[in-house]
Write an enzyme that holds these catalytic residues in place. Structure first.
Site, PDB file in Angstrom:
ATOM      1  CG  HIS A  68       5.630   2.686 -17.368  1.00  0.00           C
ATOM      2  ND1 HIS A  68       5.337   3.399 -15.815  1.00  0.00           N
ATOM      3  CD2 HIS A  68       5.622   4.484 -17.662  1.00  0.00           C
ATOM      4  CE1 HIS A  68       5.020   4.200 -15.113  1.00  0.00           C
ATOM      5  NE2 HIS A  68       4.594   4.705 -16.875  1.00  0.00           N
ATOM      6  CG  HIS A  88       1.516   6.429 -19.351  1.00  0.00           C
ATOM      7  ND1 HIS A  88       1.019   6.974 -18.482  1.00  0.00           N
ATOM      8  CD2 HIS A  88       3.282   7.381 -18.903  1.00  0.00           C
ATOM      9  CE1 HIS A  88       0.834   6.219 -17.425  1.00  0.00           C
ATOM     10  NE2 HIS A  88       2.697   6.839 -17.543  1.00  0.00           N
ATOM     11  CG  LEU A  89      -0.925   3.500 -26.188  1.00  0.00           C
ATOM     12  CD1 LEU A  89      -1.000   1.485 -26.053  1.00  0.00           C
ATOM     13  CD2 LEU A  89       0.529   3.703 -26.684  1.00  0.00           C
ATOM     14  NE  ARG A  90      -0.836  10.814 -21.923  1.00  0.00           N
ATOM     15  CZ  ARG A  90      -0.690  10.489 -20.549  1.00  0.00           C
ATOM     16  NH1 ARG A  90      -0.797  10.254 -19.814  1.00  0.00           N
ATOM     17  NH2 ARG A  90       0.767  11.593 -20.779  1.00  0.00           N
ATOM     18  CE  LYS A 145       2.263   3.100 -11.217  1.00  0.00           C
ATOM     19  NZ  LYS A 145       2.733   4.058 -12.939  1.00  0.00           N
ATOM     20  CG  HIS A 195       4.084   7.779  -9.619  1.00  0.00           C
ATOM     21  ND1 HIS A 195       4.410   7.975 -11.036  1.00  0.00           N
ATOM     22  CD2 HIS A 195       4.862   7.655  -8.644  1.00  0.00           C
ATOM     23  CE1 HIS A 195       4.706   9.067 -10.338  1.00  0.00           C
ATOM     24  NE2 HIS A 195       5.390   9.364  -9.545  1.00  0.00           N
ATOM     25  CG  HIS A 222       8.432   6.458 -13.215  1.00  0.00           C
ATOM     26  ND1 HIS A 222       8.903   6.306 -11.457  1.00  0.00           N
ATOM     27  CD2 HIS A 222       6.537   6.194 -13.853  1.00  0.00           C
ATOM     28  CE1 HIS A 222       7.388   6.339 -11.286  1.00  0.00           C
ATOM     29  NE2 HIS A 222       6.730   6.229 -12.684  1.00  0.00           N
ATOM     30  CG  LEU A 255       5.733  14.459 -11.501  1.00  0.00           C
ATOM     31  CD1 LEU A 255       4.606  14.525 -11.343  1.00  0.00           C
ATOM     32  CD2 LEU A 255       6.871  15.275 -10.443  1.00  0.00           C
ATOM     33  CG  ASP A 290       6.546   7.436 -17.049  1.00  0.00           C
ATOM     34  OD1 ASP A 290       5.806   7.380 -17.039  1.00  0.00           O
ATOM     35  OD2 ASP A 290       7.028   7.831 -16.426  1.00  0.00           O
ATOM     36  CG  HIS A 297       0.971  15.789 -21.023  1.00  0.00           C
ATOM     37  ND1 HIS A 297      -0.036  15.442 -20.906  1.00  0.00           N
ATOM     38  CD2 HIS A 297       1.872  14.798 -20.281  1.00  0.00           C
ATOM     39  CE1 HIS A 297      -0.116  14.661 -19.570  1.00  0.00           C
ATOM     40  NE2 HIS A 297       1.384  14.273 -19.068  1.00  0.00           N
ATOM     41  CB  ALA A 314       4.817  15.291 -15.060  1.00  0.00           C
TER      42      ALA A 314
HETATM   43  O1  DOR Z   1       6.068  12.438 -16.309  1.00  0.00           O
HETATM   44  C1  DOR Z   1       5.358  11.782 -16.204  1.00  0.00           C
HETATM   45  N1  DOR Z   1       3.987  11.045 -16.987  1.00  0.00           N
HETATM   46  N2  DOR Z   1       5.300  10.914 -14.556  1.00  0.00           N
HETATM   47  C2  DOR Z   1       3.676   9.947 -14.527  1.00  0.00           C
HETATM   48  O2  DOR Z   1       3.547   9.280 -13.580  1.00  0.00           O
HETATM   49  C3  DOR Z   1       2.563   9.974 -15.869  1.00  0.00           C
HETATM   50  C4  DOR Z   1       2.624  10.238 -16.509  1.00  0.00           C
HETATM   51  C5  DOR Z   1       1.608  10.686 -17.804  1.00  0.00           C
HETATM   52  O3  DOR Z   1       0.645  10.043 -17.838  1.00  0.00           O
HETATM   53  O4  DOR Z   1       1.726  11.593 -17.945  1.00  0.00           O
HETATM   54 ZN    ZN Z   2       4.032   6.957 -16.298  1.00  0.00          ZN
END
Ligand code: DOR
Ligand code: ZN
Length: 346
Positions: free
Chosen positions: A13, A15-17, A99, A136, A174, A219, A247, A251, A263
């Site tokens: 799980h 996030h690479l953006r 997802k 989620h 998560h 989150l 996860d 940011h 988050a």
């Molecule tokens: O903390 C989090 N950040 N929880 C998520 O479900 C999404 C993620 C995000 O994409 O920033």
């Molecule tokens: Zn996530």
């Protein structure tokens, strides 16, 4: 000096953006991980097979020369998702999961699902072809306290869904509560749960006591200490239904240190040393490989990696970069708040 060698881990799980952020954070994961399940919550989200294929190409193009990494793509489920498109994306090998974001649950989830009955045809197709659904698992009803969102999701959404479609293969993403641990543990072969690095380390006090710590806000939000302990027991149990999904969610600092902060904890850089620390504390270093490198591939029906990763415990605390500097801006690396002697031996 202590050391441990495990099969190269995967992150189930991540996030690479996109764009400058993708370029900045991808090497942090690729340095230690062979593969990762790539979250589709871009703006706009990765909804169709064509979106996933284009995003996969952008990820591979952002990989520095000489690094190897396999992105395992997912689709963002919407009420307009076409079951045939999902089935074709799975059959081609491009997409490894779909997802489910309840609309409004987290970052870029507004295009997610409001009414599960509208996606039943997709879920039935997924059950038929064995394609996992990653959830989620939080309800978004404003009446429900944020610390109860996961437990209420299990009772009111997840359990009814699994009774209706028991063949659907499903990953509780998560998990953060003892209720999540218990439900996953009792779920049989079609159910698994990912656990993040940060939820093994922080509880809600870490976020709120002594001043608000925006870099610990994610989150689902971290819960009470008893829940952190339940997650530690699950992760270190060796049981096949629990595996690593960091996860890791970058940011830029300006958006974390903000009146309405985003988050996400960014753990890609130091997850493996942190996990070695946690597993050693739990006298379970011999189970780190199951959690990080074996249980995930087994659930996703993929071979475990042949390459190895060696972790060594140095006599002195090891330094991690406090921030990763990307062209999108600085991203703070998760700080566990204690010294860590483990290091990946490269
Ligand atoms: O903390 C989090 N950040 N929880 C998520 O479900 C999404 C993620 C995000 O994409 O920033
Ligand atoms: Zn996530």
């Amino acid at each position: 000096m202590q050391e441990i060698t495990i099969r190269r881990p995967d992150d189930w799980h991540l996030h690479l953006r996109d764009g400058a952020m993708l370029k900045g954070v991808l090497p942090e994961t690729a340095r230690h991980f062979a593969r990762a399940i790539i979250m589709p919550n871009l703006v706009p989200p990765v909804v169709t097979a064509a979106d996933a294929s284009a995003y996969r190409d952008r990820i591979l193009a952002a990989l520095p020369p000489g690094m190897r990494f396999e992105p395992l793509m997912t689709l963002y489920l919407t009420e307009g998702t076409d079951p045939a498109d999902v089935a074709a994306a799975a059959a081609s090998g491009l997409v490894k999961a779909v997802k489910l974001y309840p609309a409004g649950a987290t970052t870029n989830s507004h295009g997610g699902v409001r009414d599960l009955t509208k996606v039943m045809a997709v879920l039935e197709k997924m059950a038929e072809i064995g394609l996992p659904l990653c959830t989620h698992g939080e309800v978004v009803d404003p009446e429900v306290d944020i610390f109860d969102r996961e437990a209420v999701f299990i009772d009111t959404v997840l359990d009814p869904l699994r009774r209706r479609l028991p063949e659907l293969r499903l990953v509780m993403e998560h998990i953060t509560t003892e209720e999540g641990v218990a439900y996953a543990a009792a779920g049989g072969p079609n159910l698994a749960a990912t656990i993040t690095t940060h939820h093994l380390i922080i509880n809600r006090n870490h976020i709120l006591v002594g001043g608000i710590k925006p870099h610990y806000y994610c989150l689902p939000v971290a819960k009470r200490e008893k829940h952190r302990l339940a997650l530690r027991a699950a992760a270190t149990s060796g049981r096949g239904c629990f595996f690593l999904g960091t996860d890791s969610a970058p940011h830029v600092d300006a958006l974390k240190e903000h009146a309405c902060g985003c988050a996400g904890c960014f753990t890609a850089t130091n997850t493996m040393p942190l996990l070695a620390h946690v597993f050693e504390e739990e006298a379970a270093l011999d189970r780190l490989e199951a959690f990080a490198s074996l249980n995930g591939p087994a659930f996703y029906r993929l071979p475990a990696n042949e390459a190895r990763l060696r972790l060594v415990k140095r006599p002195e605390p090891q330094e991690f970069p406090a921030k990763i500097i990307t062209e999108a801006g600085p991203v703070t690396v998760f700080n566990p708040g204690f010294p860590v002697q483990w290091q990946v031996d490269s």
